[in-house]
Each structure stands twice: as structure tokens, then as C-alpha cells.
Design an enzyme around this catalytic site. Structure first.
Site, PDB file in Angstrom:
ATOM      1  N   HIS A   1      -4.033   6.607  -0.767  1.00  0.00           N
ATOM      2  CA  HIS A   1      -4.838   6.593   0.786  1.00  0.00           C
ATOM      3  C   HIS A   1      -3.676   6.584   1.576  1.00  0.00           C
ATOM      4  CE1 HIS A   1      -8.728   5.951   2.199  1.00  0.00           C
ATOM      5  NE2 HIS A   1      -8.799   4.775   2.295  1.00  0.00           N
TER       6      HIS A   1
ATOM      7  N   TYR B   1       0.820  -1.238  -0.068  1.00  0.00           N
ATOM      8  CA  TYR B   1      -0.131  -0.019   0.129  1.00  0.00           C
ATOM      9  C   TYR B   1       0.848   1.256   0.078  1.00  0.00           C
ATOM     10  CZ  TYR B   1      -3.763  -3.197   1.496  1.00  0.00           C
ATOM     11  OH  TYR B   1      -4.476  -4.258   1.407  1.00  0.00           O
TER      12      TYR B   1
ATOM     13  N   ASN C   1      -9.481   1.817   8.014  1.00  0.00           N
ATOM     14  CA  ASN C   1     -10.669   2.317   8.605  1.00  0.00           C
ATOM     15  C   ASN C   1     -10.674   1.850  10.079  1.00  0.00           C
ATOM     16  OD1 ASN C   1     -11.162   2.503   5.929  1.00  0.00           O
ATOM     17  ND2 ASN C   1     -12.380   0.732   5.482  1.00  0.00           N
TER      18      ASN C   1
ATOM     19  N   ASN D   1     -13.437   6.920   6.040  1.00  0.00           N
ATOM     20  CA  ASN D   1     -13.640   5.845   6.974  1.00  0.00           C
ATOM     21  C   ASN D   1     -12.506   5.820   8.042  1.00  0.00           C
ATOM     22  OD1 ASN D   1     -15.973   4.959   5.937  1.00  0.00           O
ATOM     23  ND2 ASN D   1     -14.977   3.583   4.652  1.00  0.00           N
TER      24      ASN D   1
ATOM     25  N   TYR E   1      -5.381  -1.080   9.480  1.00  0.00           N
ATOM     26  CA  TYR E   1      -6.097  -0.671   8.381  1.00  0.00           C
ATOM     27  C   TYR E   1      -6.568   0.546   8.593  1.00  0.00           C
ATOM     28  CZ  TYR E   1      -4.217  -4.524   5.918  1.00  0.00           C
ATOM     29  OH  TYR E   1      -3.488  -5.572   5.364  1.00  0.00           O
TER      30      TYR E   1
ATOM     31  N   ASP F   1      -5.830  11.464   2.959  1.00  0.00           N
ATOM     32  CA  ASP F   1      -6.179  11.971   1.619  1.00  0.00           C
ATOM     33  C   ASP F   1      -7.555  12.415   1.556  1.00  0.00           C
ATOM     34  OD1 ASP F   1      -6.804   9.121   2.614  1.00  0.00           O
ATOM     35  OD2 ASP F   1      -7.692   8.926   0.776  1.00  0.00           O
TER      36      ASP F   1
END
Length: 193
Positions: free
Chosen positions: A23, A18, A72, A118, A70, A97
Site C-alpha cells: 500500500h 507500514y 483513507n 479509498n 492514513y 498501488d
């Protein structure tokens, strides 16, 4: 306890897959700040990676954090960091972001809703307040009909990658200015008239 202490949380997803995603721009800004402070991220008991330092001698102390969760579910680590450092949410700066801002723009905001983000939603729920500072880093809208969830999990385009260092630098500068002189000073400098 240092009364001039700020918790700066860069949002993103953990792991190399990632790292370059839109993000993860919060992680990228945190990394720029850590380089400036000559600080290294280390695992912390709050389920985060943490680096600490000062922008200048006698200046505000910055605790830079990247949750190891993560995006969220960022709220748990952020709430744990606030407790660990005995900080009020007013001393929290979250870098994230933002689809609603064009790429290569940035806005500084205190309070407000989560705007469908989120990570912010989870932090607001876990901290029990929305009264913290956000560095909203514009990533723009997905092209055509590409779903937003898909868009944010892709890397920046090559054209965007060439502009990205300046954007990350501006965001890092804004955070240092907020810690030293307050949100209003940073907004006056970084929000175009």
C-alpha cells in the site's frame, strides 16, 4: 508563482510499521524522486511531508508530498497542498498501488473513478474533481482467498523486492517525463504497445 510547478503526491500510511507495505508504493516512488532531486522531506503545515526540487536546471519544479494521514483520509492534505501552492488539480500527480494491475507494471491515467481505492476516493471527494493524473503501480491480486485489505498491508515478497527498484525507477521516470513533456509523451514511452 512558478507556472511550471507540479504537485506529486505519493500515497501510503505513515510510520515505520507500514514502510515496506504494498500500500506504500506511492511513498516509495516519492522517496526515489526526492533522492534524485537531492531534496529532503520536511513537515509542512498541510499535514504532509514535503520535498521540493527540479529534475534539471530550468526544468519543472516538483513538490513531492507524502500525507501524514492514513491512506483513507489522504484527501484533506492533498486539497490543502493544492490551495497552498495555488495549483489546479490538472497539475496534480498521485502515485498509488493498484490491485488490478499485475506486479511490476505501471499505467498512467488522467481522470476516471477510484476503482475501489479509498485513498483516491478521498482525494476525489476533497479536491471536488477526478481530473488529475494517476501513476497506477501494479501490485497484483492477493493469492487465494486472502482479503485485499490484508494483502495491501503486507510487505512485498522477497522475489518482488528484487524487481521493485526497477518498478520504482520507471514510475519516477514517468513522473519526470509528465512534468517535462506531458502525459501523452509518458504514456507513449511507458505503456507497452
Amino acid at each position: 508563482m512558478d507556472d511550471n510547478l507540479w504537485l506529486v503526491v505519493g500515497l501510503g500510511n505513515p510510520g515505520p510499521d507500514y514502510a515496506g507495505n504494498r500500500h506504500n508504493v506511492g511513498h516509495m516512488v516519492a522517496a526515489v524522486l526526492a533522492d534524485r532531486l537531492s531534496a529532503n522531506f520536511k513537515n509542512h503545515k498541510t499535514n504532509s511531508s514535503v520535498a521540493e526540487g527540479r529534475s534539471f536546471p530550468g526544468g519543472p519544479k516538483l513538490v513531492l508530498a507524502k500525507p501524514n494521514t492514513y491512506m483513507n483520509v489522504s484527501g484533506g492534505p492533498v486539497a490543502a497542498l493544492l490551495r497552498f501552492y495555488s495549483l489546479e488539480p490538472a497539475r496534480l500527480i498521485v502515485i498509488h498501488d493498484d490491485l488490478d494491475l499485475p506486479f511490476d507494471t505501471m499505467k498512467i491515467k488522467v481522470g476516471g473513478g477510484h476503482g475501489g481505492h479509498n485513498g483516491l476516493r478521498d482525494i476525489i471527494a476533497a479536491a471536488g474533481t477526478n481530473e488529475f493524473t494517476r501513476i497506477r503501480v501494479g501490485i497484483g491480486r492477493p493469492p487465494g482467498r486472502q482479503p485485499a485489505a490484508d494483502f495491501v498491508l503486507h510487505d512485498f515478497t522477497s522475489t518482488q523486492r528484487s524487481a521493485l527498484p526497477n518498478l520504482l525507477t520507471d514510475a519516477a521516470d514517468a513522473i519526470e517525463l509528465i512534468a517535462a513533456e506531458g502525459v501523452t509523451a509518458a504514456q507513449q514511452k511507458f505503456h507497452a504497445p
